[in-house]
Design a protein around this motif. Structure first.
Motif, short mmCIF file in Angstrom:
data_model
loop_
_atom_site.label_atom_id
_atom_site.label_comp_id
_atom_site.label_asym_id
_atom_site.label_seq_id
_atom_site.Cartn_x
_atom_site.Cartn_y
_atom_site.Cartn_z
N THR A 222 -5.68 5.76 8.35
CA THR A 222 -5.17 4.49 8.81
C THR A 222 -4.91 3.44 7.77
N GLY A 223 -5.83 3.25 6.89
CA GLY A 223 -5.61 2.13 5.88
C GLY A 223 -4.61 2.78 5.03
N GLY A 224 -4.26 3.82 4.58
CA GLY A 224 -3.01 4.27 3.89
C GLY A 224 -1.85 3.82 4.54
N LEU A 225 -1.82 3.94 5.62
CA LEU A 225 -0.52 3.39 6.56
C LEU A 225 -0.25 1.98 6.44
N ALA A 226 -1.51 1.58 6.58
CA ALA A 226 -1.44 -0.04 6.93
C ALA A 226 -1.18 -0.86 5.68
N GLY A 227 -1.69 -0.02 4.47
CA GLY A 227 -1.36 -0.64 2.98
C GLY A 227 0.13 -0.58 2.77
N ILE A 228 0.81 0.52 3.28
CA ILE A 228 2.27 0.59 3.06
C ILE A 228 2.94 -0.60 3.81
N ILE A 229 2.53 -0.82 5.45
CA ILE A 229 2.98 -1.73 6.16
C ILE A 229 2.95 -3.23 5.84
N TYR A 230 1.46 -3.69 5.33
CA TYR A 230 1.28 -4.93 5.13
C TYR A 230 1.36 -5.21 3.57
N GLY A 231 0.99 -4.25 2.86
CA GLY A 231 0.99 -4.52 1.24
C GLY A 231 -0.38 -5.00 0.61
N TYR A 232 -0.70 -4.87 -0.56
CA TYR A 232 -1.82 -4.91 -1.00
C TYR A 232 -2.59 -6.50 -0.81
N ASN A 233 -1.56 -7.51 -0.91
CA ASN A 233 -2.22 -8.76 -0.61
C ASN A 233 -2.49 -9.17 0.70
N ALA A 234 -2.59 -8.30 1.64
CA ALA A 234 -3.10 -8.17 3.13
C ALA A 234 -4.08 -7.83 2.99
N ILE A 235 -4.81 -7.01 2.16
CA ILE A 235 -6.14 -6.72 2.06
C ILE A 235 -7.20 -7.53 1.70
N PRO A 236 -8.12 -7.71 2.68
CA PRO A 236 -9.19 -8.87 2.45
C PRO A 236 -9.61 -8.92 0.85
N ARG A 237 -9.52 -10.20 0.22
CA ARG A 237 -9.80 -10.12 -1.12
C ARG A 237 -11.31 -9.81 -1.18
N GLU A 238 -12.13 -10.26 -0.67
CA GLU A 238 -13.43 -9.68 -0.75
C GLU A 238 -13.87 -8.36 -0.90
N TRP A 239 -13.01 -7.37 -0.07
CA TRP A 239 -13.04 -6.04 0.22
C TRP A 239 -12.62 -5.44 -1.17
N ILE A 240 -11.51 -6.00 -1.64
CA ILE A 240 -11.00 -5.36 -3.03
C ILE A 240 -12.24 -5.55 -4.02
N GLU A 241 -12.76 -6.95 -4.13
CA GLU A 241 -13.83 -7.29 -5.05
C GLU A 241 -15.02 -6.34 -4.99
N LYS A 242 -15.17 -5.87 -3.87
CA LYS A 242 -16.38 -4.94 -3.77
C LYS A 242 -16.18 -3.66 -3.96
N LEU A 243 -14.97 -3.22 -4.16
CA LEU A 243 -14.34 -1.64 -4.31
C LEU A 243 -15.09 -1.40 -5.42
N LYS A 244 -15.67 -0.03 -5.37
CA LYS A 244 -16.23 0.48 -6.53
C LYS A 244 -15.03 1.28 -7.46
N ASN A 245 -15.11 1.18 -8.79
CA ASN A 245 -14.51 2.07 -9.80
C ASN A 245 -13.07 1.89 -9.52
N LYS A 246 -12.64 0.57 -9.69
CA LYS A 246 -11.23 0.33 -9.46
C LYS A 246 -10.57 0.64 -10.81
N LYS A 247 -10.94 0.70 -11.88
CA LYS A 247 -10.51 1.10 -13.25
C LYS A 247 -10.09 2.68 -13.01
N LEU A 248 -10.88 3.49 -12.49
CA LEU A 248 -10.37 4.88 -12.13
C LEU A 248 -9.26 4.90 -11.29
N ILE A 249 -9.29 4.03 -10.13
CA ILE A 249 -8.22 4.47 -9.39
C ILE A 249 -6.84 3.91 -9.95
N GLU A 250 -6.73 2.72 -10.55
CA GLU A 250 -5.43 2.32 -11.26
C GLU A 250 -5.32 3.39 -12.28
#
Length: 254
Positions: A222-250
């Motif tokens: 679901t989140g993959g599609l919702a990310g496409i529709i609403y964009g990165y900035n629509a994801i709650p900032r505090e959830w992004i901050e908690k996400l582990k290993n963002k360096k690897l993802i990037e």
């Protein structure tokens, strides 16, 4: 900011959101925020095999510039056997079909090998020029039955429509009609239902988690599609901050 980045972060955040609640029965809990521990005793923001295999696919495309089945399989093995492409160096929540297929070096094609293990990692293919046959080949690294292969094709087609700005035009259902088990068609159906019945990223992925059972994969798809529709900035900032290993993802994004 690229749509791929929107999609992958939307996917990974939702995966992490669902991890603590996996296998819990619908109605027995209520997910309202990104929390830790629970089913897998992991810290908040820890993502599972869904994101590991998705970014492993991304990394292969980044390295090769095209779909190289052997290279994708190699990355999957690096994840499964060596802990690469993980949030914290630990591999957990691996599906039976996925494990067996990677051990055997061939996808499984029996009916009972129609879990959601290829659907959950197919999203990156929506962002490159790949035929339906090639999409099915990527699925078949682990899940080679026609049901799984066709579900991956359908999901990629839907993602591509959303990337181009189209809206979903599907028949809606009641929640009672929606199942959220690990069966690939249930996961696809449930994720589309969550998109159809919300109008923002946060509500879509929380609805997916709260369907219960295979919470991380239903939420991730679901989140993959919702990310496409609403964009990165629509994801709650505090959830992004908690996400582990963002360096690897990037580092895996192409």
């Amino acid at each position: 900011m690229s749509k791929l980045r929107d999609a992958i972060y939307g996917f990974a955040v939702a995966d992490a959101l669902g991890v603590p609640f996996e296998f819990k029965e619908r109605g027995s809990f209520c997910c309202k925020d990104m929390v830790g521990f629970g089913t897998w005793n992991k810290e908040a923001g820890t993502w599972s095999d869904d994101t590991s295999m998705t970014i492993a696919t991304c990394k292969s495309i980044k390295d090769k510039g095209y779909i190289d089945i052997d290279d994708i399989r190699k990355n999957f093995k690096e994840w499964l056997f060596n802990g690469e492409f993980t949030a914290d160096g630990e591999v957990f929540d691996v599906g039976t079909t996925t494990r067996e297929a990677l051990q055997l070096n061939r996808g499984l094609s029996d009916f009972y090998s129609n879990g959601n293990g290829s659907l959950m990692r197919i999203l990156p293919i929506a962002f490159i020029d790949a035929s339906d046959e090639k999409i099915e080949e990527v699925s078949s690294i682990t899940h080679a039955h026609e049901i799984s292969r066709k579900a991956c094709v359908d999901y990629v087609h839907i993602a591509r429509k959303l990337i181009s700005g189209e809206k979903l035009n599907l028949e809606n259902k009641s929640m009672d009609e929606v199942k959220s088990t690990g069966f690939v068609l249930h996961t696809l159906d449930a994720s589309l239902w969550c998109i159809l019945n919300t109008d923002n990223y946060k509500d879509a992925v929380l609805k997916a988690v709260n369907l219960g059972d295979d919470t991380d994969t239903t939420a991730a798809v679901t989140g993959g599609l919702a990310g496409i529709i609403y964009g990165y900035n629509a994801i709650p900032r505090e959830w992004i901050e908690k996400l582990k290993n963002k360096k690897l993802i990037e580092g895996c994004l192409f």
